[in-house]
Design a protein around this motif. Structure first.
Motif, PDB file in Angstrom:
ATOM      1  N   UNK A  19     -14.345  12.776  -4.113  1.00 44.59           N
ATOM      2  CA  UNK A  19     -14.119  11.238  -4.556  1.00 44.59           C
ATOM      3  C   UNK A  19     -15.391  10.394  -4.078  1.00 44.59           C
ATOM      4  N   UNK A  20     -15.810  10.611  -2.661  1.00 45.95           N
ATOM      5  CA  UNK A  20     -16.948   9.977  -2.242  1.00 45.95           C
ATOM      6  C   UNK A  20     -18.130  10.194  -2.982  1.00 45.95           C
ATOM      7  N   UNK A  50     -25.116  -0.220  -8.832  1.00 43.61           N
ATOM      8  CA  UNK A  50     -24.625  -0.749  -7.475  1.00 43.61           C
ATOM      9  C   UNK A  50     -25.223   0.165  -6.570  1.00 43.61           C
ATOM     10  N   UNK A  51     -26.203  -0.156  -5.376  1.00 45.45           N
ATOM     11  CA  UNK A  51     -26.727   0.677  -4.644  1.00 45.45           C
ATOM     12  C   UNK A  51     -26.013   1.454  -3.516  1.00 45.45           C
ATOM     13  N   UNK A  52     -24.790   1.896  -3.920  1.00 41.01           N
ATOM     14  CA  UNK A  52     -23.888   2.580  -2.776  1.00 41.01           C
ATOM     15  C   UNK A  52     -24.658   3.721  -1.903  1.00 41.01           C
ATOM     16  N   UNK A  53     -24.850   3.370  -0.732  1.00 38.67           N
ATOM     17  CA  UNK A  53     -25.152   4.527   0.097  1.00 38.67           C
ATOM     18  C   UNK A  53     -26.762   4.673  -0.039  1.00 38.67           C
ATOM     19  N   UNK A  54     -27.365   3.957  -1.001  1.00 34.26           N
ATOM     20  CA  UNK A  54     -28.756   4.047  -1.239  1.00 34.26           C
ATOM     21  C   UNK A  54     -29.347   2.603  -1.189  1.00 34.26           C
ATOM     22  N   UNK A  55     -30.739   2.433  -1.171  1.00 35.38           N
ATOM     23  CA  UNK A  55     -31.270   1.172  -1.350  1.00 35.38           C
ATOM     24  C   UNK A  55     -31.683   0.980  -2.764  1.00 35.38           C
ATOM     25  N   UNK A  56     -31.609  -0.463  -3.263  1.00 33.53           N
ATOM     26  CA  UNK A  56     -31.940  -1.008  -4.574  1.00 33.53           C
ATOM     27  C   UNK A  56     -33.446  -0.162  -5.079  1.00 33.53           C
ATOM     28  N   UNK A 116     -28.032   7.860   2.522  1.00 34.45           N
ATOM     29  CA  UNK A 116     -27.142   8.714   2.934  1.00 34.45           C
ATOM     30  C   UNK A 116     -26.187   9.344   1.630  1.00 34.45           C
ATOM     31  N   UNK A 117     -26.218   8.191   0.665  1.00 31.71           N
ATOM     32  CA  UNK A 117     -25.482   8.398  -0.601  1.00 31.71           C
ATOM     33  C   UNK A 117     -26.285   9.513  -1.484  1.00 31.71           C
ATOM     34  N   UNK A 118     -27.281   9.794  -1.012  1.00 28.84           N
ATOM     35  CA  UNK A 118     -27.658  10.783  -1.946  1.00 28.84           C
ATOM     36  C   UNK A 118     -27.763  12.145  -1.665  1.00 28.84           C
TER      37      UNK A 118
END
Length: 358
Positions: free
Chosen positions: A211-212, A224-230, A321-323
């Motif tokens: 799910x993450x 939406x940059x969840x866990x990463x940069x724009x 980290x999101x990547x």
């Protein structure tokens, strides 16, 4: 030392996976020998389309000495597989083939392959439907998802599975268990009631872990940059237009798989629901759930190990980290899914036609 060779028809049926694994091993070892002698088609090293060798654990392997190593490996697998067809009379020697077979099976099935197997399986339905729907995928074709080096990885998975099935059959003979179902008079944790308990926990883990990953990919598709940069999102969209939509597609694929995983503990996983025309109320064949779940478990474990190798090699940034971080938990997902599939099998196997146990 006494060597026992059982010749009953039932035993011959029980050892056929080991003989199949021996044939596979001999054939693959012969392939390695031909590559060492200059034949084309070596699937690693410079022949691999992986641009920087970041994915395959064998990226630096060349036909020489790689082909010789593969030939030797095939010989070891052949001898091990043939050992699984016979049993020594002495207990310590009985265990030796298992100590070899399980590591070799794991090496072939989950260590040597990489995440491109998962990518190929995930994108194949889209690549098959796209021409019929008139969708443009940037010129990407089915052959791009399945080049020979990736098909070779599937071949390795097949060899690992054959060794694993042969090892299971051998273990049953060592335990004096039924060759058909693996039962003994003391089932313990393999009883249907016990399997229902620990299988339910495995399903919950298998549904929760991805799910993450799904949340990050869906967020990226919405910019939406969840866990990463724009900047990460903008550069990705610029370099490969549509990449975040493709990521959302994979996330949806994973979420859908998680939903199907729930069926391993639900009634609709045993009896087709009313809304399925032609099948409503009928019994779901167990293999219809077990085979796909097992294969998906292998594929996502392979992909997760690929990300772990890359993270240990320092290829990722902690700030992004999101990547990569969600994918490093995929081996847990794969292990939980395989465990859930095993529990489903133990609950639904019914009375054995060979031994009569239920």
């Amino acid at each position: 030392m006494t060597t026992i060779t059982v010749r009953s028809p039932r035993t011959r049926r029980a050892v056929w996976p080991a003989y199949a694994a021996a044939v596979w091993s001999l054939g693959y070892g012969t392939l390695g020998l031909s590559w060492a002698l200059g034949a084309p088609g070596f699937p690693w090293g410079r022949s691999d389309p992986d641009p920087d060798g970041a994915l395959s654990i064998l990226a630096g392997l060349d036909p020489t000495p790689g082909g010789w190593w593969i030939a030797g490996f095939g010989l070891v697998c052949t001898v091990t597989a043939l050992a699984l067809t016979r049993m020594s009379g002495r207990v310590p020697l009985r265990l030796t083939p298992l100590f070899l077979a399980w590591p070799l099976a794991a090496l072939l099935a989950v260590v040597i392959p990489d995440s491109r197997v998962m990518m190929g399986l995930a994108y194949t339905p889209l690549l098959l439907v796209a021409p019929l729907a008139g969708w443009s995928l940037g010129g990407v074709q089915l052959s791009d998802a399945w080049p020979w080096p990736v098909l070779n990885q599937l071949l390795c998975v097949l060899g690992g599975l054959l060794l694993a099935v042969g090892a299971v059959a051998y273990q049953r003979r060592c335990r004096d268990a039924c060759a058909g179902c693996g039962r003994t008079d003391e089932d313990g944790w393999t009883s249907p009631a016990a399997a229902a308990r620990w299988g339910r926990v495995a399903v919950y883990v298998a549904v929760t872990v991805p799910l993450v990953y799904c949340a990050t990919r869906w967020s990226w598709a919405l910019d939406i940059p969840l866990g990463v940069s724009k900047e990460f999102l903008d550069e990705g969209a610029k370099d490969a237009p549509g990449i975040w939509l493709a990521g959302a597609y994979l996330a949806t694929f994973g979420a859908g798989g998680g939903l199907l995983t729930l069926g391993l503990t639900q009634r609709w996983g045993e009896i087709f629901p009313r809304w399925i025309p032609g099948l409503r109320g009928r019994r779901v064949p167990p293999l219809l759930a077990i085979v796909p779940a097992t294969l998906v478990a292998i594929v996502i474990t392979v992909a997760g190990l690929t990300y772990i190798r890359q993270s240990l090699a320092g290829r990722f940034l902690l700030s992004e980290w999101g990547a990569w971080l969600p994918e490093t938990f995929w081996p847990i997902w794969g292990g939980a899914l395989a465990t859930a599939a095993l529990a489903y099998h133990l609950r639904r196997r019914g009375r054995c036609r060979r031994c009569g146990r239920s």
